[in-house]
Design a protein around this motif. Structure first.
Motif, PDB file in Angstrom:
ATOM      1  N   GLY A  88       0.814  -1.211   0.000  1.00  0.00           N
ATOM      2  CA  GLY A  88       0.000   0.000   0.000  1.00  0.00           C
ATOM      3  C   GLY A  88       0.853   1.268   0.000  1.00  0.00           C
ATOM      4  O   GLY A  88       2.080   1.204  -0.146  1.00  0.00           O
ATOM      5  N   VAL A  89       0.191   2.385   0.154  1.00  0.00           N
ATOM      6  CA  VAL A  89       0.921   3.660   0.149  1.00  0.00           C
ATOM      7  C   VAL A  89       1.734   3.786   1.445  1.00  0.00           C
ATOM      8  O   VAL A  89       2.899   4.197   1.435  1.00  0.00           O
ATOM      9  CB  VAL A  89      -0.046   4.857  -0.006  1.00  0.00           C
ATOM     10  N   ILE A 101       2.939  11.127  -2.422  1.00  0.00           N
ATOM     11  CA  ILE A 101       1.688  11.815  -2.756  1.00  0.00           C
ATOM     12  C   ILE A 101       0.995  11.006  -3.843  1.00  0.00           C
ATOM     13  O   ILE A 101       1.606  10.682  -4.864  1.00  0.00           O
ATOM     14  CB  ILE A 101       1.968  13.253  -3.249  1.00  0.00           C
ATOM     15  N   VAL A 102      -0.276  10.673  -3.593  1.00  0.00           N
ATOM     16  CA  VAL A 102      -1.039   9.883  -4.573  1.00  0.00           C
ATOM     17  C   VAL A 102      -2.269  10.692  -4.993  1.00  0.00           C
ATOM     18  O   VAL A 102      -3.236  10.811  -4.240  1.00  0.00           O
ATOM     19  CB  VAL A 102      -1.478   8.529  -3.968  1.00  0.00           C
ATOM     20  N   PRO A 103      -2.241  11.274  -6.205  1.00  0.00           N
ATOM     21  CA  PRO A 103      -3.371  12.106  -6.651  1.00  0.00           C
ATOM     22  C   PRO A 103      -4.642  11.312  -6.885  1.00  0.00           C
ATOM     23  O   PRO A 103      -5.738  11.844  -6.720  1.00  0.00           O
ATOM     24  CB  PRO A 103      -2.877  12.708  -7.977  1.00  0.00           C
ATOM     25  N   GLY A 110      -1.316  -1.459  -5.779  1.00  0.00           N
ATOM     26  CA  GLY A 110      -1.245  -2.017  -4.428  1.00  0.00           C
ATOM     27  C   GLY A 110      -1.867  -1.146  -3.359  1.00  0.00           C
ATOM     28  O   GLY A 110      -1.748  -1.454  -2.174  1.00  0.00           O
ATOM     29  N   HIS A 111      -2.503  -0.057  -3.771  1.00  0.00           N
ATOM     30  CA  HIS A 111      -3.173   0.797  -2.784  1.00  0.00           C
ATOM     31  C   HIS A 111      -4.129  -0.031  -1.931  1.00  0.00           C
ATOM     32  O   HIS A 111      -4.873  -0.871  -2.443  1.00  0.00           O
ATOM     33  CB  HIS A 111      -3.954   1.917  -3.497  1.00  0.00           C
ATOM     34  N   ILE A 112      -4.105   0.202  -0.614  1.00  0.00           N
ATOM     35  CA  ILE A 112      -4.995  -0.540   0.286  1.00  0.00           C
ATOM     36  C   ILE A 112      -6.216   0.338   0.541  1.00  0.00           C
ATOM     37  O   ILE A 112      -6.103   1.405   1.156  1.00  0.00           O
ATOM     38  CB  ILE A 112      -4.292  -0.871   1.619  1.00  0.00           C
TER      39      ILE A 112
END
Ligand code: SME
Length: 163
Positions: A88-89, A101-103, A110-112
């Protein structure tokens, strides 16, 4: 210790300048880490109204024999409790030892998804003696809410924390 926060309107930078000074006053002289993390999460949530603000701390998982991120003080909906390094992040920020930073979370491999309402995210590592000891995770229910201003001020805020 201040009992009330002053919430300001204005630019993102003006909000950060105000809340950073108040966070400093809140945690100065208080040695308890959990109390300080809790007040930082609450102050940021009050000022910015983000969907979710909180900490994950590096702790040993004795069964697995590895360290992992474990949910700490936060404000917002209930969240995932444990995150492995590199996952994840949050786990990526820990592994890379840098702010991420994830816009658009749907585009982060893999973002949870603790909640489908979360659309953009910033994760800032907490360092103690050069080692990552946790992360600050901020989620918005709107796309593209975080930029270098958030990175600069959130990194400065977590640097105030005494471990
Ligand atoms: N989205 C995070 C997990 C934590 S929740 O958003 C609170 C991640 O991908 O690490």
């Amino acid at each position: 210790m201040a009992e009330d926060l002053t919430i300001v309107s204005g630019s993102k930078q003006e909000k950060y300048i105000s809340i950073t000074a108040q966070i400093k006053a809140l945690i100065d002289g208080e040695p308890d880490l959990t109390a300080n993390l809790a007040n930082i999460a609450a102050a940021l949530k009050e000022q910015f109204g983000w969907f979710w603000v909180g900490f994950y701390m590096v702790k040993p998982n004795k069964t697995k024999g590895v360290d992992e991120l474990v949910l700490g003080p936060f404000q917002g909906p209930v969240a995932c409790t444990r995150i492995a390094k590199g996952r994840g992040v949050c786990g990526t920020s820990w592994a890379k030892e840098e702010t991420i930073i994830v816009p658009d979370v749907e585009k982060f491999p893999g973002h949870i998804a603790c909640s489908s309402a979360s659309k953009s995210e910033i994760v800032v590592p907490l360092f103690n003696n050069g080692k990552v000891v946790g992360v600050l995770d901020v989620d918005s229910d709107m796309l593209d809410q975080f930029d270098d201003t958030d990175k600069v001020y959130l990194e400065a805020i977590v640097a105030l924390i005494k471990h």
